[in-house]
Design an enzyme around this catalytic site. Sequence first.
Site, mmCIF file in Angstrom:
data_model
loop_
_atom_site.group_PDB
_atom_site.id
_atom_site.type_symbol
_atom_site.label_atom_id
_atom_site.label_comp_id
_atom_site.label_asym_id
_atom_site.label_seq_id
_atom_site.Cartn_x
_atom_site.Cartn_y
_atom_site.Cartn_z
ATOM 1 C CG HIS A 247 34.986 40.560 43.464
ATOM 2 N ND1 HIS A 247 35.473 40.339 44.786
ATOM 3 C CD2 HIS A 247 36.106 41.149 42.857
ATOM 4 C CE1 HIS A 247 36.806 40.761 44.880
ATOM 5 N NE2 HIS A 247 37.055 40.864 43.775
ATOM 6 C CD GLU A 248 35.834 42.793 39.367
ATOM 7 O OE1 GLU A 248 36.492 43.697 39.523
ATOM 8 O OE2 GLU A 248 36.415 41.552 39.525
ATOM 9 C CG HIS B 119 37.055 45.889 43.617
ATOM 10 N ND1 HIS B 119 37.614 45.906 44.833
ATOM 11 C CD2 HIS B 119 37.183 44.984 43.077
ATOM 12 C CE1 HIS B 119 38.335 44.893 44.478
ATOM 13 N NE2 HIS B 119 38.184 44.082 43.566
#
Length: 223
Positions: A94-95, A98
């Site tokens: 998920h990170e 980004h």
Amino acid sequence: MNGIILVLILIIPALAQMMVSVNYNKYKQIANKQELTGYDVARSILDKHDLKDMYIVETKGNLTDHYDPNKKVVRLSSDIYHGKTIAAMAVAAHECGHAIQDQEGYMYMRFRSAIFPIVHIATSISYAIIALGLLLESFNLIWLGIACVGTGLLFQIVTLPVEINASMRAKKELDHLKLADTNEQQGVKQMLFAAASTYLAGVLSSALELVRLILILTNREER
């Protein structure tokens, strides 16, 4: 009515946070079959997107994971950085989502970064302005304070697609790189859905707080 709204403002985020805790505690106990750490997952995804020079740094705390767009660094909490679990896999991916958004100039992320300084100032002084307006009996000041509170809601609304998109990218990358099998992908999906629910809860709570303040002011104006 005001009491009901206050209860909802407290309950909604609490339920969302409970969902995150339940799913995180479940999937941090289940190892992924390839025994990949969160660092391994993040490194694989970043390298695939020609982000080989981007650092992945261990950070203190529990679920303090985040992407730092200013320093171009992915920061992972110790449990995620070293963990060989489905939870570590989901959070790390998920990170990295980004980081990929930043690389591609994702519209909502750019807009969120642009408005952050204004929102930060506006929300930090919002209730002081409302209090001053009440003290001076100035409805214009109170409305200004409420508008400042509203900037926080705007920021959270913009944040929602940023987080949902990062989660979609995470699932896609784990699949394309064959880092997670079908069962693990289901666990990743549940983890990311629970995380997204906290942002949705934030939007709902902020919207309810805004409604509460507007109702209080309109009731005062009618007296």
